[in-house]
Design a protein around this motif. Structure first.
Motif: not given
Length: 831
Positions: A611, A596, A658, A598, A609, A694
């Motif tokens: 999270q 994705y 993130d 960034d 990722l 994402p």
């Protein structure tokens, strides 16, 4: 179910108590068996009905000298009984029946018009709401219940078989069933005593469990849960009676005249009440119906006695016989109350008369009715599940005062027999093997540890190749206040170890306050459900699929840590609050990318990722019943609805997280018993994600590239074929339980079951979310121009264990890789 039956074949006991026993076959002058003939001890209301092959067995504690046999279209025959036990009788009925006194008999297939039995049935319908406890504003009564399991059809070959070598002592005393005439050995007995309160004005009922007593395999939670689900309560006045997850048409149903023949056969005084005797039997074979008779009062039209027996041709597996008796007592001139309820089921691998099996028997006795005693509404609120109380087994004095029906010699012997068997090494070995097959865990008692699950030891996927997994859990008892579980796995292609560990701790029994947490580092097939899982030990079947359709390479490396607090302030209403930290990356980056945009990355693109999410969840399951009061409970029914509501908040920068985002999800699942048309399972799901996130945080429409039928997925969608941030889906699956196939002459004997499915989903994906995920190497699309839908036709109960579904894609066929048709299947031991 098969495993359970095999488990019971280990032991056996006998004592002749009845005074009169008869058995035999009823045939006509041409030698053809007469099914559903009425068998009665003359001068009494004790009787039975022949089965589909004309065979009967009956016994009584009383002494009778004459047996009376009758059926519509034949002459009634009285048979003198010259001794107490008369077996293998051959009764020949001559054609040309006589008209009985005070009743009119109709011959052949019974008409729905001008039939006095049906006229009486209509009056039963009119009065059924004014009979029983529903006649009063409030009620309470004592309830005593005993559930027993017996091994049956014991012969010399079985006694001398190798499996029972060293256990011959269990056969010293064998008894005979008063219903079937087969020898049996009691091996399990469970007693409960409770007080039931109800308010008909408010529609409330509460049952307080006051005492329990167990023998046999009382610590086997799986068996106890099976027994509780098997013998759920029923009301004969209802249109349909649910047994073994199937709806049988009640002989008192308003739809009964479409599936039963009714004959007004006799009339007599029973307990000083003049009653009519009505015989009923099915119009067609292979349907979920009964045969039997009932006695109904001539003024109140309340049932005084009834027996129900499932016909052998009924479309039900692993059950050879189901027999039910109910007796009602007269409280005053207008009210009849249930006094005793008896149910016997004969579980067997086939329905042959000589086949061995297991009896499951439940006897419930009701007493000390009290009416119109008002209780404050608060009394019924916060209804605690009767199995959550943790009541210890009561002593012999309690049972002497509260056992509403005395145990017979064989039932009393169960307690002593099982105490003895527990000391026999061979029995313990048999029990342990059966327990492993049933639970999937190997018990190590000296360490208070279970090894397993044995069914997840081997797997395969394109990232790991062949995969092995070993796991264990703490186990001090079925009601442990805490439990720790862990596993380790290894992939032979990626040469990596994986692991998972979780712990649960019950801090308060009353509110079921539970603290849990854990960590999992593994490879998973995400996108099998719309709601993201926080189960650190869970694993979908698609993650280890040996056989799949197309390229099954969209797998994810996941490192998930969770912490959660949950409570159940009201029965079946659960609140959960917790947090999770997860890292996601593709397990096969060349085939499947989670890349994705960034801006903070040196390359402008991130492939992993990280999270942190804060999550609150509400789960409401009205009607759900569970067993146990420890940190983990077992469900004992599946006919309850589930409402799920979740709010997730992603917190950026906390623990290097993130993204900031919010997500709301709702689902509602409801099973519907649609009378004689089977069972409909429906699910509605809604969800919305707010913010730019994402692919790993979006909602993937659950595809299914395996060959397994998985409810809630779309079998003609590939994994990640549709991705959304807003969605609405519906799933409908109707199992007709053979109602259609039973009417097709060629295949009706196969007992197949027809299933139809319809499912659809609409979803949308914002331009912002399409942009942020532009580096990924898979196309992102949502079914926003029109709802995506599928339909399926399935055939179940093939060889009693196999189901095959034929799935068709309704639209979105433009893609060259779209799958318009698929075949999936499943295995299972279902009734």
């Amino acid at each position: 179910m098969k495993k359970l039956l095999l488990f019971f074949f280990s032991l056996y006991s006998f004592a002749l108590l009845a005074q009169t026993k008869v058995s035999g076959v009823v045939i006509d002058e041409a030698g053809i068996p007469v099914a559903f003939a009425n068998i009665i001890f003359k001068g009494s209301s004790e009787g039975t009905i022949t089965n589909d092959d004309g065979v009967f067995y009956m016994e009584s504690d009383n002494t009778y000298e004459t047996l009376q046999v009758s059926f519509v279209g034949y002459e009634t025959k009285d048979i003198f009984l010259d001794k107490k036990v008369n077996y293998e009788m051959k009764v020949v009925l001559a054609e040309g029946g006589e008209q009985l006194k005070e009743v009119v008999v109709y011959f052949g297939k019974q008409s729905k018009k001008n039939n006095p039995a049906i006229d009486i049935l209509r009056k039963i319908w009119e009065r059924k709401r004014s009979n029983g406890v529903k006649h009063y504003k409030q009620y309470n009564y004592d309830k005593y219940e005993k559930v027993e399991f017996d091994l049956n059809t014991i012969d010399s070959a079985l006694i001398k078989s190798k499996i029972f070598k060293g256990l011959e002592f269990v056969f010293q005393d064998l008894d005979t069933s008063r219903i079937t005439g087969k020898t049996y050995l009691p091996i399990f007995l469970n007693e409960t005593f409770s007080k039931v309160y109800g308010d008909n004005l408010k529609g409330e009922e509460k049952e307080e469990l006051l005492g329990t007593k167990n023998s046999g395999f009382s610590n086997n939670q799986a068996l106890t849960a099976f027994v509780e689900d098997l013998y759920s309560d029923y009301d004969i006045y209802n249109n349909y009676l649910k047994f073994f997850d199937k709806s049988f048409t009640s002989p008192l149903s308003k739809t009964g005249i479409d599936v039963y023949n009714y004959v007004l056969a006799d009339s007599s005084f029973i307990d000083n009440k003049w009653c009519y005797n009505i015989i009923y039997y099915p119009r067609r074979k292979n349907e979920l119906t009964f045969k039997g008779n009932f006695w109904v009062n001539d003024s109140t039209y309340a049932i005084k006695k009834i027996n129900l027996e499932v016909t052998k041709s009924a479309n039900i597996n692993w059950v050879k016989e189901i027999y039910i008796e109910q007796d009602f007592e007269v409280v005053n001139d207008s009210v009849f109350l249930l006094k005793r309820d008896y149910m016997l089921s004969d579980f067997s691998l086939n329905k042959k008369e000589e086949s061995k099996g297991v009896y499951g028997k439940r006897t419930t006795v009701y007493n000390n009715y009290v009416f119109d005693e008002y209780k404050d509404p608060k009394f019924y609120k916060n209804l605690s599940n009767q199995f959550n109380s943790g009541i210890v087994e009561q002593d012999s004095i309690f049972w002497k005062n509260n056992r509403l029906e005395a145990l017979n010699k064989d039932e009393s012997g169960v307690y002593k027999l099982l105490d003895t068997l527990r000391t026999v090494p061979k029995f313990k070995s048999i029990y342990n093997i059966a327990s492993i097959l049933g639970s999937g865990y190997v018990e190590i008692d000296k360490w208070n540890l279970d090894l397993g699950n044995i069914y997840s030891v081997f797997g395969y996927n394109e990232a790991e190749g062949i995969r092995t997994r070993l796991g264990a859990r703490t186990y001090f008892g079925q009601n442990d206040p805490w439990r720790i579980e862990a596993y380790t796995a290894y992939g032979f292609d990626d040469h990596k170890f994986k692991h998972g560990i979780s712990g649960k701790f019950l801090l308060d029994k009353k509110s079921r306050l539970i603290v849990s947490g854990g960590n999992r580092r593994d490879i998973e097939q995400l996108g099998l459900s719309l709601t993201a899982t926080t189960d650190v030990l869970g694993r979908s079947v698609a993650s280890s699929s040996l056989v799949s359709v197309g390229s099954n390479d969209r797998l994810t490396n996941i490192n998930l840590s969770t912490f959660q607090i949950e409570a159940e302030p009201l029965n079946n209403l659960v609140f959960k609050v917790g947090g999770s930290l997860r890292s996601l990356s593709s397990a096969l980056p060349d085939a499947f990318s989670l890349d994705y945009l960034d801006p903070e990355s040196p390359t402008g693109i991130s492939s992993e990722l990280k999270q942190f999410d804060f999550n609150t969840t509400l789960i409401y399951t009205p009607g759900k019943r569970t067993i146990g009061y420890g940190v983990e409970r077992r469900n004992i029914n599946d006919n309850y609805s589930t409402l799920f509501l979740s709010y997730t908040k992603g917190v950026k920068d906390f623990l290097e997280s993130d993204f900031d985002y919010e997500k709301i999800q709702f689902s509602y699942t409801q099973p519907w018993q649609i009378g004689g048309f089977g069972r409909l399972l429906s699910t509605v799901e809604l969800g919305k994600t707010f913010g730019e996130v994402p692919l790993g945080l979006l909602n993937v429409i659950p595809g299914n590239q395996t060959l397994f039928s998985i409810y809630g997925t779309f079998p003609n969608l590939d994994f990640y074929e549709f991705v959304t941030d807003t969605y609405a889906s519906v799933h409908l699956e109707q199992n007709f339980n053979g109602r259609i196939f039973s009417r097709i002459p060629i295949i009706k004997k196969w007992n197949l079951r027809e299933i139809i499915g319809l499912r659809g989903v609409w979803g949308d994906l914002s331009d912002e979310n399409i942009l942020i995920n532009s580096p990924t190497n898979i196309p992102l699309q949502a079914p926003n121009s029109k709802m995506y839908w599928e339909y399926s036709f399935g055939v179940g109960n093939i060889f009693k264990i196999l189901r095959i579904d034929f799935n068709f894609r309704g639209n979105y066929l433009e893609s060259p890789e779209a799958r318009p048709f698929s075949v999936t299947g499943s295995f299972g031991f279902n009734f």
